[in-house]
Design a protein around this motif. Sequence first.
Motif, mmCIF file in Angstrom:
data_model
loop_
_atom_site.group_PDB
_atom_site.id
_atom_site.type_symbol
_atom_site.label_atom_id
_atom_site.label_comp_id
_atom_site.label_asym_id
_atom_site.label_seq_id
_atom_site.Cartn_x
_atom_site.Cartn_y
_atom_site.Cartn_z
ATOM 1 N N GLY A 80 0.704 -1.102 0.364
ATOM 2 C CA GLY A 80 0.162 -0.043 0.117
ATOM 3 C C GLY A 80 0.701 1.286 0.164
ATOM 4 O O GLY A 80 0.275 2.457 0.028
ATOM 5 N N ILE A 293 -11.445 -11.887 10.073
ATOM 6 C CA ILE A 293 -12.265 -10.864 9.939
ATOM 7 C C ILE A 293 -11.734 -9.849 9.209
ATOM 8 O O ILE A 293 -10.545 -9.256 9.270
ATOM 9 N N VAL A 295 -12.338 -5.951 6.650
ATOM 10 C CA VAL A 295 -13.125 -4.955 6.178
ATOM 11 C C VAL A 295 -12.627 -4.510 4.841
ATOM 12 O O VAL A 295 -13.035 -5.286 3.693
ATOM 13 N N SER A 296 -11.436 -4.029 4.862
ATOM 14 C CA SER A 296 -10.762 -3.873 3.510
ATOM 15 C C SER A 296 -9.356 -4.390 3.296
ATOM 16 O O SER A 296 -8.854 -4.044 2.309
ATOM 17 N N ASN A 297 -9.039 -5.172 4.319
ATOM 18 C CA ASN A 297 -7.581 -5.881 4.272
ATOM 19 C C ASN A 297 -6.215 -4.924 4.114
ATOM 20 O O ASN A 297 -5.290 -5.309 4.017
ATOM 21 N N THR A 298 -6.335 -3.547 4.438
ATOM 22 C CA THR A 298 -5.364 -2.711 4.065
ATOM 23 C C THR A 298 -4.235 -2.866 5.546
ATOM 24 O O THR A 298 -3.065 -2.687 5.236
ATOM 25 N N GLY A 299 -4.865 -3.533 6.418
ATOM 26 C CA GLY A 299 -3.919 -3.925 7.556
ATOM 27 C C GLY A 299 -2.673 -4.983 7.218
ATOM 28 O O GLY A 299 -1.644 -4.841 7.837
ATOM 29 N N SER A 382 -10.846 1.146 7.076
ATOM 30 C CA SER A 382 -12.050 1.494 7.978
ATOM 31 C C SER A 382 -11.470 1.879 9.285
ATOM 32 O O SER A 382 -10.352 1.705 9.691
ATOM 33 N N ASN A 386 -8.493 0.347 11.769
ATOM 34 C CA ASN A 386 -7.537 1.155 12.464
ATOM 35 C C ASN A 386 -7.427 0.881 13.754
ATOM 36 O O ASN A 386 -6.452 0.519 14.426
ATOM 37 N N PHE A 395 -0.486 -0.941 16.702
ATOM 38 C CA PHE A 395 -0.221 -0.135 15.594
ATOM 39 C C PHE A 395 -0.285 1.473 15.989
ATOM 40 O O PHE A 395 -1.279 1.960 16.658
ATOM 41 N N ASP A 398 -3.133 6.926 14.251
ATOM 42 C CA ASP A 398 -3.433 8.437 14.320
ATOM 43 C C ASP A 398 -4.652 8.584 14.968
ATOM 44 O O ASP A 398 -5.158 9.587 15.616
ATOM 45 N N LEU A 438 -15.677 -4.963 17.020
ATOM 46 C CA LEU A 438 -15.883 -3.560 17.300
ATOM 47 C C LEU A 438 -17.154 -3.036 16.230
ATOM 48 O O LEU A 438 -17.025 -3.128 14.969
ATOM 49 N N ARG A 466 0.874 16.374 14.345
ATOM 50 C CA ARG A 466 1.535 15.063 13.598
ATOM 51 C C ARG A 466 2.903 15.521 13.130
ATOM 52 O O ARG A 466 2.832 16.455 12.191
ATOM 53 N N TRP A 1291 7.327 1.533 4.586
ATOM 54 C CA TRP A 1291 7.035 1.967 5.882
ATOM 55 C C TRP A 1291 8.070 2.644 6.476
ATOM 56 O O TRP A 1291 8.217 3.718 7.324
HETATM 57 C C1 LIG Z 1 0.234 2.372 3.160
HETATM 58 C C2 LIG Z 1 -0.609 2.731 4.418
HETATM 59 C C3 LIG Z 1 -0.394 3.706 5.108
HETATM 60 C C4 LIG Z 1 -1.072 3.869 6.476
HETATM 61 N N1 LIG Z 1 -0.786 5.152 7.173
HETATM 62 C C5 LIG Z 1 -1.511 5.235 8.384
HETATM 63 C C6 LIG Z 1 -1.369 6.602 9.033
HETATM 64 O O1 LIG Z 1 -0.505 7.428 8.877
HETATM 65 N N2 LIG Z 1 -1.844 6.379 10.242
HETATM 66 C C7 LIG Z 1 -2.704 5.457 10.806
HETATM 67 O O2 LIG Z 1 -3.641 5.888 11.755
HETATM 68 N N3 LIG Z 1 -3.199 4.630 10.062
HETATM 69 C C8 LIG Z 1 -2.437 4.265 8.747
HETATM 70 N N4 LIG Z 1 -2.573 3.335 8.144
HETATM 71 C C9 LIG Z 1 -3.521 1.824 8.672
HETATM 72 C C10 LIG Z 1 -4.843 2.225 8.037
HETATM 73 O O3 LIG Z 1 -5.646 2.963 8.865
HETATM 74 C C11 LIG Z 1 -5.792 0.720 8.457
HETATM 75 O O4 LIG Z 1 -4.664 -0.207 7.805
HETATM 76 C C12 LIG Z 1 -6.890 0.590 7.953
HETATM 77 O O5 LIG Z 1 -7.660 1.549 8.788
HETATM 78 C C13 LIG Z 1 -7.535 -0.794 8.588
HETATM 79 O O6 LIG Z 1 -8.798 -0.841 7.884
HETATM 80 P P1 LIG Z 1 -9.174 -1.995 6.929
HETATM 81 O O7 LIG Z 1 -10.653 -1.820 6.943
HETATM 82 O O8 LIG Z 1 -8.577 -2.285 5.825
HETATM 83 O O9 LIG Z 1 -9.004 -3.027 8.242
HETATM 84 P P2 LIG Z 1 -8.636 -4.779 7.884
HETATM 85 O O10 LIG Z 1 -7.017 -4.843 7.245
HETATM 86 O O11 LIG Z 1 -9.740 -5.334 7.080
HETATM 87 O O12 LIG Z 1 -8.427 -5.260 9.419
HETATM 88 C C14 LIG Z 1 -7.439 -4.918 10.082
HETATM 89 C C15 LIG Z 1 -7.649 -5.625 11.412
HETATM 90 O O13 LIG Z 1 -8.645 -5.450 12.148
HETATM 91 C C16 LIG Z 1 -9.599 -6.592 12.415
HETATM 92 N N5 LIG Z 1 -11.001 -5.970 12.208
HETATM 93 C C17 LIG Z 1 -11.212 -5.069 11.152
HETATM 94 N N6 LIG Z 1 -12.469 -4.574 11.669
HETATM 95 C C18 LIG Z 1 -12.688 -5.232 12.776
HETATM 96 C C19 LIG Z 1 -13.808 -4.931 13.687
HETATM 97 N N7 LIG Z 1 -14.918 -4.183 13.480
HETATM 98 N N8 LIG Z 1 -13.983 -5.792 14.798
HETATM 99 C C20 LIG Z 1 -13.020 -6.766 15.119
HETATM 100 N N9 LIG Z 1 -11.758 -6.665 14.414
HETATM 101 C C21 LIG Z 1 -11.935 -6.036 13.083
HETATM 102 C C22 LIG Z 1 -9.242 -7.460 11.257
HETATM 103 O O14 LIG Z 1 -9.342 -8.805 11.503
HETATM 104 C C23 LIG Z 1 -7.558 -7.209 11.183
HETATM 105 O O15 LIG Z 1 -6.974 -7.958 12.001
HETATM 106 C C24 LIG Z 1 -1.949 2.809 6.862
HETATM 107 C C25 LIG Z 1 -2.280 2.042 6.264
HETATM 108 C C26 LIG Z 1 -1.587 1.629 5.144
HETATM 109 C C27 LIG Z 1 -1.864 0.345 4.111
#
Ligand SMILES: Cc1cc2nc3c(=O)[nH]c(=O)nc-3n(C[C@H](O)[C@H](O)[C@H](O)COP(=O)(O)OP(=O)(O)OC[C@H]3O[C@@H](n4cnc5c(N)ncnc54)[C@H](O)[C@@H]3O)c2cc1C
Length: 1397
Positions: A80, A293, A295-299, A382, A386, A395, A398, A438, A466, A1291
């Motif tokens: 990402g 679990i 949402v969008s897998n960006t984690g 999502s 986050n 993690f 922010d 959550l 920040r 990163w």
């Molecule tokens: C390149 C990049 C840069 C980023 N920079 C920042 C930054 O500067 N600051 C910052 O704060 N964040 C940053 N992020 C983090 C980003 O905000 C999170 O990756 C994102 O919000 C996770 O959302 P998702 O829907 O993709 O979660 P997913 O990847 O789908 O899930 C993340 C984790 O949470 C679990 N999960 C998700 N939703 C729930 C729920 N409702 N209940 C229980 N478990 C759950 C999943 O099982 C997984 O383990 C960055 C991410 C990327 C990829």
Amino acid sequence: MIRYLTFALNCYPTMAIRLVSQTRGVLSKMGGTQTATGNLVFAVNGERFELPTIDPSTTLLEFLRSHTPFKSVKLSCGEGGCGACVALLSKYDPVLDKVEDFTVSSCLTLLCSVNRCSITTSEGLGNSRNGFHAIHKRFTGFHASQCGYCTPGMCVSLFGALVNAEKTNRLEPPPPFSKLTVFEAEKAVAGNICRCTGYRPIADACKSLAADVDIEDLGLNSFWRKEHSKEEKISKLPVYDRNDEVCTFPEFLKMEIRSGISFDSKRYNWYTPASVEELQNLLNFDEGTGTKIVVSNTGMGYYKELEPYDRYIDLKHIPELSMLRIDQTGVEIGAAVTISKIIETLKNENQHEFRPTDRIILQKLANHMEKIATGFIRSTASVGGNLVMAQRKYFPSDIAAILLAVDSTVDIMSGHQFKKITLEEFLEGPPLDSNSILISVKIPNWASVGKLSPENNTTLLFETYRASPRPLGNALPYLNAAFLAEVSPTKTSDGVLVNHCQMAFGAYGTKHAIRARTIEKFLTGKLLSSDVLYKAIKLVRAAVVPEDGTANPAYRSSLAAGFLFEFFSSLIDSGTEISNGFSNGYTSTSLFKHSKPVQNNNQHYPNKIPTMLSSGKQVLQLSKSYNPVGEPITKSGAAIQASGEAVYVDDIPSPVNCLHGAFIYSRKPLAWVKSIKLNQKPFPDGVAAVISSKDIPDHGKNVGSRTGFGAEPLFADDQTHCAGQRVALVVADTQKLADMAANSAVVSYGMENLEPPILSVEEAVKRSSFFDVPPFFRGKPVGDISKGMDEADNKIVSAEIRLGSQYYFYMETQTALAIADEDNCIVVYSSVQCPEYAHGVIAKCLGVPAHNVRVITRRVGGGFGGKAMHAMPIATACALAAQKLQRPVRMYLNRKTDMIVTGGRHPMKITYTVGFKSDGKITALQLEILIDAGIAIDVSPIIVPNVLNGLKKYDWGALSFDIKLCKTNSTSKSAMRAPGEVQGSYIAEAIIERVASTLSLEVDSVRNVNLHTYNSLKSFYEGSAGEPVEYTLPSIWDQLAVSSSFNQRIEMMNEFNRRNKWKKRGISRVPIVHEVLLRPTPGKVSILNDGSVVVEVGGIELGQGLWTKVKQMVAYALSLIQCNGDGDLLDKVRVIQADTLSLIQGGLTAGSTTSESSCEVVRLCCNILVERLTTLKEKLQKQTGNVQWETLISKAYMQSVNLSASSYYIPDTSSNSYLNYGAAVSEVEVNLLTGETTILQVDLIYDCGQSLNPAVDLGQIEGAFVQGVGFFMSEEYLTNSDGLLVSDSTWTYKVPSMDTIPKQFNVEILNSGHHEKRILSSKASGEPPLLLAVSVHGATSAAIKEARKQLLSWSSKDGSESIFQLDVPATMPVVKEFCGLDIVEKYLEWTIASSNN
Ligand SMILES: Cc1cc2nc3c(=O)[nH]c(=O)nc-3n(C[C@H](O)[C@H](O)[C@H](O)COP(=O)(O)OP(=O)(O)OC[C@H]3O[C@@H](n4cnc5c(N)ncnc54)[C@H](O)[C@@H]3O)c2cc1C
Ligand code: FES
Ligand code: FES
């Protein structure tokens, strides 16, 4: 009109059923009935895809690249962090009949999550067959694509912004423009990395579509000439017609959705519960399997979990998790809501439920969230994902910090239980178990919380902070914070009372964000004063303490102190004159009468520097002497690069039975390799083999790369000699499997009877571990050093400088594809800068004659030296595996492995003694340089003369040196763009700066007095100084002072520095002298019977525009035949891929001169052809008068004229090396509270001789400069105690991005006229301008000097002893440390003491 683009497909997906409707927009034949199958259905570029089955861990990128012909989504980081893989995702809401379009990183998006969606890639915007999109044309015409690997992602990122701007109800702009604003256009690509261009032309291409663009502000392009009127310029832009735009969501899919597509979750192990109850049932239904679990897998981008899951539960379809509700009590956000949606909602002005102060809180939260990640991540990431990452895996979020400060609460579901707790309790509680979800998070409406004091003269203040290496995101913060305070004026005094405050700090190396309760308690009820703030800051220091092992702990806690100071200081009635960035969003009520930010009246320094918009001016002098050589024509292949049709090695479709390789590398610097085991025996499913040195045939050799100086093994034998050394190759059915197997492989090491490894140059010296430097490369001293030292009035003795490494960060990582052929032959497609060398190494390793090997290279997605020696092992390993297994084998290194195994620039330690006069004239310089070459010799001996060449740019009087090439147990270091020269140039500047500081002189005056005269130049650069008239540096130096208004700006800067305490500016002018060497190169020009021309050259197209210059040269040289129609020759020429059996002795594409020598060789070939054709042409001319080119060629074919000519250009040894000159002025602004450096302006003049193509050279100059900025300012190459690279991802390794380039970048290409001994009077441009980036570092030093002077004045010292040596790279922590980690405390101590006196 709606336009759907169609494609003639040349490869059919193996798993996917692709059903393409005959007429676009009409439901495909299977229509609604196919939904009964419950298959996964989606569209890509208007084509229907239906998958009966798929591994749910498959990403969109994997699918597109492996199973469709749409290869424009490139894999570069897989996490990402770069934007190369960006695609547009469109969703259709059948109830509202609305399409939602947003960009996503396809490397993180899971394929099952795009069910019922439509995907648009760059090919889908337009292509060579159906016509390119206006975006492609603008990228081409603004010269915004070099290697092209980032370009499709850039185009789609811009397209995403464009589509959404067009949906707004803004006024209709006139035709060539869109509804985009310039700010949106530039921001659209802020998260996309480009390593070649330096971004300025990309920004121009994007801005050219914006309705509010000032056309005069756009830089060099192929559409118009400078002299055209504004109207003419606008009319020449490629048409962008919003009424004929690409349809992002095909009608047939809408109809299918309306008729209801079912989805068989079970079959895909992908569950999409539509209610909380369904989710509970799924969670309860324990099959003893691994459930993820999502949402969008960006984690995954951060955690990169590699273990496979059996089933996935997608939370996006549950209403409670997707709602966003605003009422008087606050904003409630479902956990699956994306960050982009939240920003949009919080920014909405029409929240009547809220008081204006509460709206400010929401807006500030939104502003902060806009700095999280990038647009293409925020669009899907999502809030719940986050916060769960922050809670469960610590993690550095922010969102957690900023929501903590405003008393947010969360709703959690555990089994059948629901509970509401505060965000603080959530973060502090035990990690959420896998069955807990959550559900939502709530930001309370401050007015409803009841904490506000009843008095109505109170003001609510809120700010978030920040500090991160990139201001606009895609960089995790070193620390973040959010402060809320309710303050009121006191009746009795003129001060400000804190009635209530809340503070949160996060991401500083703690498990989770914290509320700073002690400070809140301390401040509540206090009348703000310097003394109170001082005490509060002391408490911050005690509260914000990073955990052990956190990088830069002192810096992080100083940031906390700085932010608190910034928040409160302007409320203190102490006459502080604070400006710039201290606005805090305060309204100017009477409360703040003493603290209004000081307005800076200086027009040249607007009070607020825009965070993004960058701009530039280009001055070029065109030369018509050799038309079309000298024309700024667009880069050959730029349009197909933009549309993604250009084929790179990894885009070549896999042959049947193809296997994929991944390296297992050593994590130890020196050890016995006892065994290598994969996690399952003998091999996991899909793994075909593990190849190691034992698999090298008896008659072959363990060799992975080779230079004229020596070889490096392909694999460690019994012993590994550095962390990062290749130990073995896992070969598997897919790249993912191979990577997983290699990653989980266990290498067992032994240390018996081994000496400790050598991990520093000091240790190498102690143990005499050196590589031999051949005499020719050792360099010669200049003058009499003892005499020079005797002449000196002053000396600096044994001063030390250290320089680290730099990683190439080409966007295309190392890759090759090897196909075994008949009769023990092998064909290898390799992304390599020197196919000839790779060819030799492969033959040696396999033990076959060289004629059994063929290496083919079409284009390389960025090289910068890293794909010279370090591409060979990849090609060789694939060849070895392909030969052994008799199956095609390909490999595309993942970013982490690439970073770890590839090495980089040479680190070094320099100790110097310099003698100088009182006016700064240096009389003698003596140097000891220890170069860390790593474990193998590679090309390291050339670094010795290169360092000397870089530093000889000044007249040192006398120069002597002792340079040692140290052999250490670290990865072998290789040539990287301007290898050695950039370090040499820096060493020179560091010495000059030190001399100036010692003498308390202006650095620029010391530079001036030490610039070469022609005579001194000749003695330092024996044999390459050329004629006196060629020494253009003195005139460049003076001209730059004028064109950059150097002296006036120094005055303005001094004024700025006098008026500003917390921001300081610095300016620096530096010269460069850079020697290059021409090398022999082969070429072949053939004219086909229709008059088209095919060209082969030894040089490789790496993005540097080699093909373009070669095409121009061929067109020019063949036009000397003087036929009719030879004016169109440019369009008839095609340069084709390098093939080592077709053209031998191709050599190495490096050293900035391959383009010109390739041009020269094709000129020689063309001369031969012209000579062969002349008699015939004259004969025809006599017969018919005018002769058409095509007629001449067809007659020549009939008469059996040999129309293929090859040649080998060998440069004349008397003139094969020459000097390049340039100078730059850079001005920066340093934020003393954070250490952030902003490059305000760069003015640069570079002598290109008579440029072969000024557009290409401009691209090289700007791109090199920005890469140099990365080296000097942000790219930190960090290793652990074993020498293993730890800054091994996007990163942690920060190359420049769009928001860190100069805000104003003015480049002048000097046409220094006729150079008899140069190729058509041209000069090189690829590497020398990189050296000029040292001016940014110098300007930063100058700004820091001002800060230190001020700091000393607060300690009642005069500041004269401010001598320091700023490290490279000058990252934020480094800069802050030099400015003073305790600067706010020192300032407050000074103000308190002053007020007590
Ligand atoms: C390149 C990049 C840069 C980023 N920079 C920042 C930054 O500067 N600051 C910052 O704060 N964040 C940053 N992020 C983090 C980003 O905000 C999170 O990756 C994102 O919000 C996770 O959302 P998702 O829907 O993709 O979660 P997913 O990847 O789908 O899930 C993340 C984790 O949470 C679990 N999960 C998700 N939703 C729930 C729920 N409702 N209940 C229980 N478990 C759950 C999943 O099982 C997984 O383990 C960055 C991410 C990327 C990829
Ligand atoms: S490859 Fe997906 S963002 Fe880099
Ligand atoms: S053109 Fe952008 S990475 Fe090469």
